[in-house]
Scaffold this motif. Structure first.
Motif, PDB file in Angstrom:
ATOM      1  N   LYS A 124      27.604  48.515  44.613  1.00 12.13           N
ATOM      2  CA  LYS A 124      29.034  48.306  44.758  1.00 12.13           C
ATOM      3  C   LYS A 124      29.350  46.821  44.958  1.00 12.13           C
ATOM      4  O   LYS A 124      28.731  46.162  45.802  1.00 12.13           O
ATOM      5  CB  LYS A 124      29.566  49.093  45.957  1.00 12.13           C
ATOM      6  CG  LYS A 124      29.410  50.599  45.827  1.00 12.13           C
ATOM      7  CD  LYS A 124      30.399  51.174  44.838  1.00 12.13           C
ATOM      8  CE  LYS A 124      30.319  52.699  44.840  1.00 12.13           C
ATOM      9  NZ  LYS A 124      31.290  53.306  43.910  1.00 12.13           N
ATOM     10  N   PRO A 125      30.302  46.289  44.217  1.00 12.06           N
ATOM     11  CA  PRO A 125      30.691  44.894  44.428  1.00 12.06           C
ATOM     12  C   PRO A 125      31.524  44.724  45.691  1.00 12.06           C
ATOM     13  O   PRO A 125      32.314  45.602  46.043  1.00 12.06           O
ATOM     14  CB  PRO A 125      31.506  44.561  43.180  1.00 12.06           C
ATOM     15  CG  PRO A 125      32.048  45.878  42.723  1.00 12.06           C
ATOM     16  CD  PRO A 125      31.026  46.914  43.085  1.00 12.06           C
ATOM     17  N   ASN A 126      31.331  43.607  46.354  1.00  9.96           N
ATOM     18  CA  ASN A 126      32.088  43.278  47.560  1.00  9.96           C
ATOM     19  C   ASN A 126      32.952  42.059  47.262  1.00  9.96           C
ATOM     20  O   ASN A 126      32.444  41.009  46.850  1.00  9.96           O
ATOM     21  CB  ASN A 126      31.143  42.980  48.726  1.00  9.96           C
ATOM     22  CG  ASN A 126      31.874  42.879  50.053  1.00  9.96           C
ATOM     23  OD1 ASN A 126      32.980  43.406  50.208  1.00  9.96           O
ATOM     24  ND2 ASN A 126      31.265  42.207  51.014  1.00  9.96           N
ATOM     25  N   VAL A 127      34.263  42.197  47.448  1.00 11.50           N
ATOM     26  CA  VAL A 127      35.219  41.132  47.127  1.00 11.50           C
ATOM     27  C   VAL A 127      35.651  40.447  48.415  1.00 11.50           C
ATOM     28  O   VAL A 127      36.124  41.099  49.350  1.00 11.50           O
ATOM     29  CB  VAL A 127      36.456  41.710  46.396  1.00 11.50           C
ATOM     30  CG1 VAL A 127      37.475  40.609  46.125  1.00 11.50           C
ATOM     31  CG2 VAL A 127      36.038  42.393  45.104  1.00 11.50           C
ATOM     32  N   GLY A 128      35.503  39.147  48.474  1.00  6.61           N
ATOM     33  CA  GLY A 128      35.981  38.368  49.604  1.00  6.61           C
ATOM     34  C   GLY A 128      37.426  37.948  49.394  1.00  6.61           C
ATOM     35  O   GLY A 128      37.809  37.526  48.292  1.00  6.61           O
ATOM     36  N   LEU A 175      46.816  46.009  50.683  1.00  7.68           N
ATOM     37  CA  LEU A 175      46.996  46.413  49.282  1.00  7.68           C
ATOM     38  C   LEU A 175      45.716  46.195  48.487  1.00  7.68           C
ATOM     39  O   LEU A 175      45.300  47.040  47.687  1.00  7.68           O
ATOM     40  CB  LEU A 175      48.129  45.602  48.647  1.00  7.68           C
ATOM     41  CG  LEU A 175      49.573  45.981  48.958  1.00  7.68           C
ATOM     42  CD1 LEU A 175      50.523  44.972  48.337  1.00  7.68           C
ATOM     43  CD2 LEU A 175      49.887  47.383  48.463  1.00  7.68           C
ATOM     44  N   ILE A 176      45.095  45.035  48.714  1.00 10.18           N
ATOM     45  CA  ILE A 176      43.888  44.682  47.963  1.00 10.18           C
ATOM     46  C   ILE A 176      42.737  45.613  48.318  1.00 10.18           C
ATOM     47  O   ILE A 176      42.015  46.113  47.432  1.00 10.18           O
ATOM     48  CB  ILE A 176      43.526  43.210  48.238  1.00 10.18           C
ATOM     49  CG1 ILE A 176      44.536  42.282  47.544  1.00 10.18           C
ATOM     50  CG2 ILE A 176      42.103  42.901  47.782  1.00 10.18           C
ATOM     51  CD1 ILE A 176      44.455  40.842  47.987  1.00 10.18           C
ATOM     52  N   LYS A 183      47.841  44.533  43.187  1.00 10.72           N
ATOM     53  CA  LYS A 183      46.783  45.537  43.076  1.00 10.72           C
ATOM     54  C   LYS A 183      45.996  45.359  41.779  1.00 10.72           C
ATOM     55  O   LYS A 183      44.768  45.536  41.753  1.00 10.72           O
ATOM     56  CB  LYS A 183      47.397  46.936  43.172  1.00 10.72           C
ATOM     57  CG  LYS A 183      47.913  47.263  44.575  1.00 10.72           C
ATOM     58  CD  LYS A 183      48.388  48.693  44.696  1.00 10.72           C
ATOM     59  CE  LYS A 183      49.782  48.895  44.182  1.00 10.72           C
ATOM     60  NZ  LYS A 183      50.312  50.261  44.495  1.00 10.72           N
ATOM     61  N   ALA A 184      46.685  44.987  40.706  1.00  9.49           N
ATOM     62  CA  ALA A 184      46.001  44.768  39.431  1.00  9.49           C
ATOM     63  C   ALA A 184      45.046  43.578  39.514  1.00  9.49           C
ATOM     64  O   ALA A 184      43.948  43.611  38.938  1.00  9.49           O
ATOM     65  CB  ALA A 184      47.025  44.550  38.319  1.00  9.49           C
TER      66      ALA A 184
END
Length: 606
Positions: free
Chosen positions: A65-69, A90-91, A259-260
């Motif tokens: 799973k990718p983790n977004v900072g 939201l993110i 969100k996009a």
């Protein structure tokens, strides 16, 4: 492709060959190591996901799973950044639904230049850019992330975030805008009130009422200053979703775009099959596109400093000659205040970024073959506009013609043949001038100098009636080494009043004006700066100065031998190095590079 655009691009690529190669070598080494989180020892990783849910811990421990900072410049005093308070939630939801994890990696400082204009805090503003870049690096230095989202809008904040992001160039990046506030009191009326106050025709109560009607709600200020120039620049480099820069906050479309953006960055991690690290997105052509956008819209002169620093962060070397050469062939296509009466909401309604990009691409005046964060790879998709259809986000073709030719012109019938940004040069040094808002009859000024070392002294002299004449105000010791190079926006109403009274007026300084600089001709960012013995420090009251912003010449008419023999004056302004935190920035002042090399401490500069 226009031949001048091709030539400048080739020159930038050749000039940057060694530094760009060295930068990409570092980035490719980081990419080759794979996801950094996999190398964290157990205790380190446990610290990193301690507050995550059990499912997220499992995904970050063993799953792909990718983790977004998330790096955010949120605060609720800065109107443009107040909407960011809701973005992390939201993110995180959007990323979770798309199959990833998102963590708030760090906040960065975000000062409002509108609050600090003319005040001691403004002397921290320029260097806050480098602090933001370093703060971004601190947030991402935990090696927990596969991609990053950057939340910022204004002045030094977006350049700082972008410099920091490029330091982590192995990570995909998407910049997430917040949008402009709705239109309030027109910028023209606001400017008129400021001039009336400068003349003593209205009091503080009336002035505050005017300002409060202009700056009235969450969102970016609606004039075309550095903040909105940032948004234009990031979109035309391909780091925003197409058409997302100028959608108002707290609207359904704005939320769906946020969100996009969160979903979009997941597509580009090294865990997928469409890897797009920001180091590959921001290349020489993307930087050239940013310059073109700046010229075509009459954007902020601050970016003749910031873009140079941003480019250097990616190993790319640009200078003011590149701006000057492109300015001769890139037409002025918009009239947004201070270059005209319209605000950014009216610009958006007239066709906005989609129409601007369509015009430039259609006439070979923009690199279309750059990598972007859109679904497709080139700039063609940026002539589309986002819409909501039954609550679903979609993109459709934008307008091919201006909905208001008084705000957005065509390349065939531009507002001016050139972008109006010139390099200034002569026996007083080297600087820049923006004339897109200066009427032609004011673009050449010959007048005696009045010399000041503090902008407040200029205002005081105006109030005493000492500036009621043809005059070129020479404001010295305003460079990055002297006092942090604060914007001198406080002088705009004063000098505008003098010009309206029929006097020939100009400003000559080693400091900055701002994105709000307007109708008074100026030569700014002059270097060598006075604290380094620059020639402005030799100018005396009464010296005749010729400032020709059309040809880029600025000279003092003093016998060359006499001028050379003069001893540079010391700085007579005091009290600029202590108080309001300024004492903490002494090392940054001392080591700052020149304006033309980015006024920065972050890179070794020849």
């Amino acid at each position: 492709m226009h031949p001048v655009l091709e030539k400048v691009t080739e020159q930038v690529i050749a000039r940057s060959r060694e530094t760009r190669a060295a930068y990409l070598k570092r980035i490719e080494a980081a990419i080759a190591e794979g996801p950094q989180r996999n190398k964290l020892p157990c205790a380190n990783l446990a610290h990193g996901f301690a507050v995550c849910s059990a499912i997220e811990k499992e995904e970050l421990s063993h799953g792909p799973k990718p983790n977004v900072g998330i790096i955010s410049a949120y605060n609720d005093m800065l109107s443009a950044h107040e909407p960011y308070k809701d973005y992390p939630a939201l993110i995180k939801q959007a990323v979770r639904e798309a199959g990833g994890v998102a963590q708030f990696a760090g906040g960065v400082p975000a000062m409002c230049d509108g609050v600090t204009q003319g005040m001691p805090g403004m002397e921290l503003s320029l260097f806050s850019r480098d602090v933001i870049a370093m703060s971004t690096a601190i947030g991402l230095a935990h090696n927990m992330f596969d991609a990053a989202l950057y939340l910022g809008v204004c002045d030094k904040i977006v350049p700082g975030l972008l410099i920091g992001a490029l330091s982590f160039g192995h990570l995909p990046a998407v910049f997430v805008p917040a949008g402009p506030m709705t239109s309030g009191l027109s910028n023209k009326e606001k400017s008129r009130a400021r001039q009336k106050y400068a003349e003593g025709k209205i009091g503080e109560k009336e002035l505050l009422e005017s300002e409060a009607k202009s700056y009235h709600s969450p969102g970016t200020c609606t004039f075309y200053g550095t903040a909105n120039s940032n948004q234009m620049m990031v979109e035309i480099m391909g780091l925003h979703l197409p058409g997302s820069s100028f959608i108002n906050p707290y609207t359904p479309l704005r939320d769906e775009l946020t969100k996009a953006a969160a979903r979009q960055v997941l597509k580009f991690t090294a865990l997928g099959n469409d890897f797009r690290p920001i180091a590959h997105v921001i290349d020489e052509k993307a930087i050239i596109n940013a310059i073109i956008g700046l010229l075509a819209t009459g954007g902020s002169t601050n970016h003749t400093i910031h873009l140079i620093a941003i480019a250097r962060a990616a190993g790319i070397i640009i200078n003011w000659d590149d701006f000057d050469a492109l300015s001769k062939v890139i037409p002025l296509l918009t009239k947004i205040y201070p270059n005209g009466p319209a605000d950014v909401n009216q610009f958006q309604a007239a066709g906005g970024m989609s129409l601007l990009i369509h015009e430039l691409l259609d006439h070979g005046l923009l690199h279309g073959d750059i990598l972007t964060i859109g679904d497709q790879r080139g700039m063609a998709q940026y002539s589309q506009v986002p819409t909501l259809q039954d609550g679903q986000l979609q993109w459709q073709p934008g307008p091919s013609e201006s909905r208001d030719p008084e705000i957005i012109a065509s390349v065939a019938k531009p507002f001016a043949a050139g972008g109006g940004l010139h390099v200034m040069h002569g026996n007083l040094g080297r600087g820049v001038s923006k004339i897109s808002a200066v009427s032609e009859d004011h673009q050449v000024v010959t007048a005696p100098a009045m010399v000041f070392d503090d902008q407040l002294d200029v205002v005081a002299a105006f109030k005493r009636g000492e500036l009621e004449k043809d005059v070129i105000v020479v404001l010295r010791f305003q460079g990055p080494k002297a006092n942090g190079m604060p914007e001198l926006h406080k002088l705009t109403p004063v000098l505008g009043v003098l010009q309206d009274r029929g006097f020939k007026v100009g400003l000559l300084t080693d400091g900055r004006m701002s994105g709000a600089s307007g109708k008074v001709p100026s030569a700014i960012h002059m270097w060598p700066e006075c604290i380094d013995g620059g020639p402005l420090a030799k100018v005396r009251d009464g010296d005749i100065i010729v400032m020709n912003t059309q040809t880029g010449e600025v000279n003092v008419q003093v016998d060359p031998a006499e001028f050379k023999a003069r001893v540079a004056e010391p700085n007579h302004a005091t009290g600029h190095h202590f108080g309001m935190g300024r004492e903490l920035f002494g090392a940054m002042r001392a080591q700052a590079s020149t304006a033309e090399t980015g006024a920065t401490n972050l890179f070794f500069v020849d």
